[in-house]
Design an enzyme around this catalytic site. Structure first.
Site, PDB file in Angstrom:
ATOM      1  N   HIS A   1       0.874  -1.184   0.000  1.00 42.80           N
ATOM      2  CA  HIS A   1       0.000   0.000   0.000  1.00 42.80           C
ATOM      3  C   HIS A   1       0.905   1.227   0.000  1.00 42.80           C
ATOM      4  O   HIS A   1       2.014   1.179   0.564  1.00 42.80           O
ATOM      5  CB  HIS A   1      -0.837   0.107   1.279  1.00 42.80           C
TER       6      HIS A   1
ATOM      7  N   ASP B   1       2.383   1.878   3.321  1.00 37.08           N
ATOM      8  CA  ASP B   1       3.338   0.912   3.893  1.00 37.08           C
ATOM      9  C   ASP B   1       4.767   1.291   3.564  1.00 37.08           C
ATOM     10  O   ASP B   1       5.694   0.887   4.264  1.00 37.08           O
ATOM     11  CB  ASP B   1       3.201  -0.509   3.290  1.00 37.08           C
TER      12      ASP B   1
HETATM   13  C1  XUL Z   1      -7.631  -6.609   4.009  1.00 37.89           C
HETATM   14  C2  XUL Z   1      -6.845  -6.968   2.839  1.00 37.89           C
HETATM   15  C3  XUL Z   1      -6.008  -5.873   2.262  1.00 37.89           C
HETATM   16  C4  XUL Z   1      -5.893  -5.881   0.778  1.00 37.89           C
HETATM   17  C5  XUL Z   1      -5.148  -4.709   0.216  1.00 37.89           C
HETATM   18  O1  XUL Z   1      -8.409  -7.627   4.511  1.00 37.89           O
HETATM   19  O2  XUL Z   1      -6.859  -8.086   2.390  1.00 37.89           O
HETATM   20  O3  XUL Z   1      -4.782  -5.899   2.879  1.00 37.89           O
HETATM   21  O4  XUL Z   1      -5.272  -7.046   0.328  1.00 37.89           O
HETATM   22  O5  XUL Z   1      -5.685  -3.493   0.611  1.00 37.89           O
END
Ligand code: XUL
Ligand code: CO
Length: 440
Positions: free
Chosen positions: A102, A105
């Site tokens: 993300h 992150d």
């Molecule tokens: C949350 C989840 C996230 C997504 C990316 O449950 O799976 O981490 O993969 O936003």
């Protein structure tokens, strides 16, 4: 190797075969081994997750962190720079060739959007140079539109236009970053895109706005030259009571309604499937049957707990049936097996990061071997073909070709009297055949 080794106690993990007692070795994952014309590593396309592996410190609802993920950094930027080197060291030692992240992150959030964007610009060149050094690639990027308090009511579905605008601005930068890193995909998981009570919710407006958000963001990525896959990641609940991207079937309906189905496919997560009361295989089958199979978040839940535990996948029935669907879908194109998984709060040592990945990689390697054998033997295909064979001739052929009316079917049924010879489903026999392949 990076200028400083963070895990000197762990050497490069090698394949030693199923009889090895070495916990720091692969028992089934033999990266270069060719299975049906393709290397294992190219079938599986493993990806490391930045948020769990480099950031999650074991904090849960009842207790603080049990792991130090600062990597000796003394200030936020230094911590995030060190995460990059640690990440690439982990991937190199495990032989993982992709990563997913993300925006929040990879760089610390500043006090303004401009400051946060500047932080991202400091880190991205470091990631790029490590990518160049190692040949490791980016599987997908995404934006974290759920952690900051401004997103408490949602982002692309926020009741408040200023929040919506902020989410779009953040996503614009996130897409630019993904393009800069050569990401092969871009994920949209509806973090808080849902509701907690319908008493205060205009569901129609929220969903219309979500579609506008998806269109705008993906349009912008395409404008920048992005050629990868756009994926929606279904999840039924958590953090909201009801997430709009509930499950594969719901998302496919949503994409068709808003004419986005040509552009988006699905990122199926095992633990999200079980939260939706489906099997992992069910969600993959729905995606495959609708030409919507894109990528996978590889993890598993705990059947006795009602939340997203994001455990490393070790259930080989699930990994086998997952790889069965992947092979049947023609394999990954831009997607891969992304470990959206974290070692348990109690598995808190740096060694556990490696052991957890080894467990997951071996479980999927074993699953690939079994799925390949299952397909080659053709037991399931033959059984299914025979089970539906009444649709290949006579009345059945007319039904599937749409060449028969309900009146004619009534006439046929009246003449028949009663249906004769309904064959067995043979579930137990087929389960036993699966066991034989897995445990011989
Ligand atoms: C949350 C989840 C996230 C997504 C990316 O449950 O799976 O981490 O993969 O936003
Ligand atoms: Co996920």
């Amino acid at each position: 190797m990076s200028f400083k080794e963070y895990f000197p106690q762990v050497k490069k993990i090698k394949y030693e075969g199923p009889n090895s007692d070495n916990p720091f070795a692969f028992k089934y994952y033999d990266a270069e081994k060719v299975i049906s014309g393709k290397k294992m590593k190219d079938h599986l396309r493993f990806s490391l997750v930045w948020w769990h592996t480099l950031c999650a410190d074991g904090t849960d609802m009842f207790g603080r962190g049990t792991m130090d993920k600062s990597f000796n950094g003394k200030n936020p930027l230094e911590i995030y720079k060190n995460k990059v080197y640690a990440a690439f060291e982990i991937m190199e030692k495990l032989g993982i060739e992709y990563f997913a992240y993300h925006d929040r992150d990879i760089a610390p959030e500043g006090t303004t959007l401009a400051e946060t964007n500047k932080n991202i610009d400091e880190i991205v060149p470091i990631i790029k140079s490590e990518m160049k050094r190692t040949g490791i690639k980016c599987l997908w990027g995404t934006a974290n539109l759920f952690n900051h308090p401004r997103y408490m009511h949602g982002a692309g579905t926020s009741p408040f236009a200023d929040v919506y605008a902020f989410a779009c601005a953040q996503s614009k930068k996130s897409v630019e970053t993904a393009v800069e890193l050569g990401a092969e995909g871009y994920v949209f998981w509806g973090g808080r895109e849902g509701y907690t009570t319908l008493l205060n919710t205009d569901m129609k407006l929220e969903q219309d706005n979500l579609a506008r958000f998806l269109k705008m963001t993906s349009d912008y990525a395409i404008k920048l030259g992005f050629k990868g896959g756009f994926y929606i990641e279904p999840k039924p609940k958590e953090p909201t009571k009801h997430q709009y991207d509930f499950d594969a079937a719901t998302v496919i309906g949503f994409l068709k309604k808003y004419k986005l189905d040509d552009r988006f496919t699905l990122n199926i997560e095992a633990n999200h499937a079980t939260l939706a009361m489906h099997t992992f295989q069910h969600e993959l089958r729905v995606a495959r049957d609708n030409n919507a199979f894109g990528s996978i978040d590889a993890n598993q839940g705990d059947y006795l707990l009602g939340w997203d535990t994001d455990q490393f996948p070790t259930n080989i029935y699930d990994t086998t049936l997952c790889m069965y669907e992947v092979l049947k879908a023609g394999g990954f194109k831009t997607g891969g097996l992304n470990f959206d998984a974290k070692s348990r709060r109690e598995s808190h040592t740096p060694e556990d990061i490696f052991l957890a990945h080894i467990a997951g990689m071996d479980a999927f390697a074993k699953g690939l071997l079994a799925a390949d054998e299952l397909i080659k033997k053709g037991t399931l295909d033959d059984f299914v073909a025979k089970r539906y064979s009444s649709y290949t001739s006579g009345i059945g052929k007319k039904i599937v070709e749409g060449n028969i009316s309900i009146e004619e079917l009534e006439e046929y049924a009246l003449k028949m009297g009663e249906v004769k010879n309904i064959p067995s489903g043979r579930q137990e026999m087929l389960e036993s055949e699966l066991n034989r392949i897995l445990f011989k």
